[in-house]
Design a protein around this motif. Structure first.
Motif, PDB file in Angstrom:
ATOM      1  N   TRP A 190      90.238   8.364 -38.301  1.00 23.80           N
ATOM      2  CA  TRP A 190      90.683   8.291 -36.905  1.00 23.80           C
ATOM      3  C   TRP A 190      91.359   6.945 -36.602  1.00 23.80           C
ATOM      4  O   TRP A 190      91.610   6.621 -35.440  1.00 23.80           O
TER       5      TRP A 190
ATOM      6  N   ARG B 105      98.980  12.867 -40.210  1.00 27.30           N
ATOM      7  CA  ARG B 105      98.433  12.687 -38.866  1.00 27.30           C
ATOM      8  C   ARG B 105      99.543  12.210 -37.911  1.00 27.30           C
ATOM      9  O   ARG B 105     100.569  11.679 -38.364  1.00 27.30           O
TER      10      ARG B 105
ATOM     11  N   THR C 243     101.985  17.974 -37.155  1.00 19.93           N
ATOM     12  CA  THR C 243     101.021  16.957 -37.582  1.00 19.93           C
ATOM     13  C   THR C 243      99.623  17.552 -37.529  1.00 19.93           C
ATOM     14  O   THR C 243      99.366  18.524 -36.799  1.00 19.93           O
TER      15      THR C 243
ATOM     16  N   ARG D 127      95.536  16.511 -37.083  1.00 20.28           N
ATOM     17  CA  ARG D 127      94.521  15.511 -36.746  1.00 20.28           C
ATOM     18  C   ARG D 127      93.336  15.640 -37.714  1.00 20.28           C
ATOM     19  O   ARG D 127      93.167  16.674 -38.386  1.00 20.28           O
TER      20      ARG D 127
END
Length: 497
Positions: A406, A443, A470, A472
């Protein structure tokens, strides 16, 4: 001659010479005042900083004194420095001191000062002659006045038909090969001098309109302070007067009518074009350099005068509106009455007082004006504190992989992938390289990181618009649209090839 008639005429002359414009021309040092004001304030520089004006006038005084002027009564020069002279000229009404938008103190000529310079310029310059141009201007003005004053429809129709027939005959003559009648240079010169004579009066007219608006502003604010009517009625009336400030004086109403002719930018541009056409004619060689400059500056002086009046209108409306909104007439009257009572009591007490004598307090104090009282008390219970933070449990494991997933772009992996995708080529399609990357390198932040790497390596944008998908870390997908990007191979920049 009747005594009453000569007395009235003499009183009228006395009032005329009390006008600041005639007072300037009548005083002993008028030649220097006119020269200094004309030197400092020009059409290109209507407002001058106070410090600059003082320096220029001081320099002019020194030069004239060094040349021998001021030593006899026939060529007098004023005593003192420029600061003292400018202060006297402001008090006499020839100069106006104001603060610019940049908080700089400035001088500008008043309407009386502009009028005095025009009178001196006309007397000392080329005398206006009774010419065909001046008489034609007068006759055309009278004819237009008669037409506007005559409400007869049939007369108006007859005049229009006659004018149309004259224009049609002239058009037919030119279409048959007729030549345009040339005007002698002498007649054109007379017409140009008449135009200059009319244009010289415009700056003073514009200045008088601006000063009349400022006078109305001061009168309205003064009336507002002494108005005894209810506050709501006062606010409505004075806000309306602030909006209609231009219609409050005869000069303002006359300017509003003229603004319909000269307020249009297209009309100003047309005037500028016509003046350039005149200046290209050979007859202008008969004009002096000063006259040619004045002729070329007419459109700019008109535009500048319009801006000056409109700026005065906006400022007056703003001042009146601000005064009305920020000052309560009833409260101001109460404060004024209280201050007058205090001053009156002080005047009575001070002469009879002694050193160390105790002071009696004021017996009359202002009454608090409470518009509304609260009808409900606040919550009696004290506010509850926020919920305590949850205790951290050591057993909860946040892996480095989750934090990295992340986090920000993976620049090293992205640059390595871009070099591998480019192979031995000198350039690479960034969008295609992103699509070919592994899922953990696709991402949204990695797309931005790849574009940063391409920018550093040197990229070129194409007209093509494309989309990329993209992914995540939690598996959700998002589609972005962007322009095509071709970047140089990062290996060339790093010297790897």
């Amino acid at each position: 001659m009747a005594t009453r008639g000569i007395e009235g005429a003499y009183q009228g002359a006395l009032r005329a010479f009390q006008n600041p414009m005639l007072a300037l021309l009548h005083q002993t040092h008028a030649p220097f005042v006119v020269t200094a004001l004309a030197m400092v304030f020009t059409a290109e520089r209507p407002s001058v900083a106070v410090a600059d004006a003082h320096a220029e006038i001081d320099d002019a005084l020194q030069q004239l004194r060094a040349a021998g002027y001021g030593e006899d009564d026939n060529q007098p020069l004023p005593a003192g420095n420029a600061r003292d002279l400018c202060r006297q000229w402001v008090q006499a009404g020839w100069l106006v001191r104001h603060v610019s938008d940049g908080d700089v103190e400035m001088y500008r000529l008043s309407a009386h000062g502009v009028g005095a310079l025009e009178v001196a310029g006309r007397v000392g310059g080329v005398r206006t002659r009774v010419s065909e141009s001046r008489v034609r201007t007068l006759l055309q003005a009278i004819e237009r006045l008669a037409q506007d004053a005559d409400p007869d429809v049939m007369s108006r129709i007859s005049r229009l038909h006659e004018e149309i027939l004259q224009r049609q005959r002239e058009l037919a003559r030119l279409e048959r090969g007729g030549e345009v009648e040339t005007v002698p240079d002498e007649q054109l010169l007379e017409a140009a001098e008449n135009v200059l004579h009319l244009a010289r009066e415009l700056p003073a007219d514009f200045a008088r309109v601006a000063e009349s608006i400022k006078a109305v502003q001061r009168d309205v604010v003064a009336e507002l302070r002494h108005d005894v009517r209810p506050t709501g009625e006062v606010l409505r009336e004075y806000l309306e007067r602030g909006k209609q400030i231009l219609d409050a004086t005869p000069e303002g109403r006359a300017f509003a009518g003229a603004l319909r002719l000269i307020g249009d930018p297209a009309q100003i541009h047309n005037l500028w074009s016509q003046l350039r056409t005149v200046l290209r004619h050979k007859f202008t060689e008969l004009l002096s350099d000063q006259q040619r400059r004045e002729l070329a500056d007419i459109s700019r002086r008109v535009e500048q005068g319009v801006k000056e009046v409109l700026a005065a209108q906006r400022q007056a409306s703003h001042v009146i509106t601000t005064q009305v909104r920020n000052h309560d007439p009833l409260r101001d009257r109460q404060v004024d009455e209280l201050l007058r009572n205090v001053m009156s009591e002080l005047h009575e007490w001070v002469p009879a007082s002694r050193r160390g004598e105790p002071v009696e307090p004021l017996r009359r104090l202002p009454v608090a004006d409470i518009g509304h009282l609260r009808q409900r008390t606040s919550e009696l219970r004290p506010p509850q504190p926020p919920a305590p933070l949850r205790e951290w449990e050591e057993t909860e494991d946040v892996t480095t992989a989750d934090t990295r997933a992340w986090g920000g772009p993976r620049y090293a992996e992205l640059e390595e992938h871009l070099v591998t995708f480019a192979g031995g080529e000198g350039s690479v399609d960034v969008v295609a390289a992103f699509r070919a990357a592994d899922e953990d390198l696709r991402r949204p932040v990695d797309l931005l990181g790849l574009l940063e790497i391409a920018h550093d390596a040197g990229m070129t944008e194409t007209d093509e618009v494309t989309t990329v998908d993209t992914v995540r870390p939690d598996g959700t997908r998002r589609r972005f649209a962007l322009g095509g990007v071709v970047a140089a191979n990062p290996a060339d920049r790093n010297g790897e090839r």
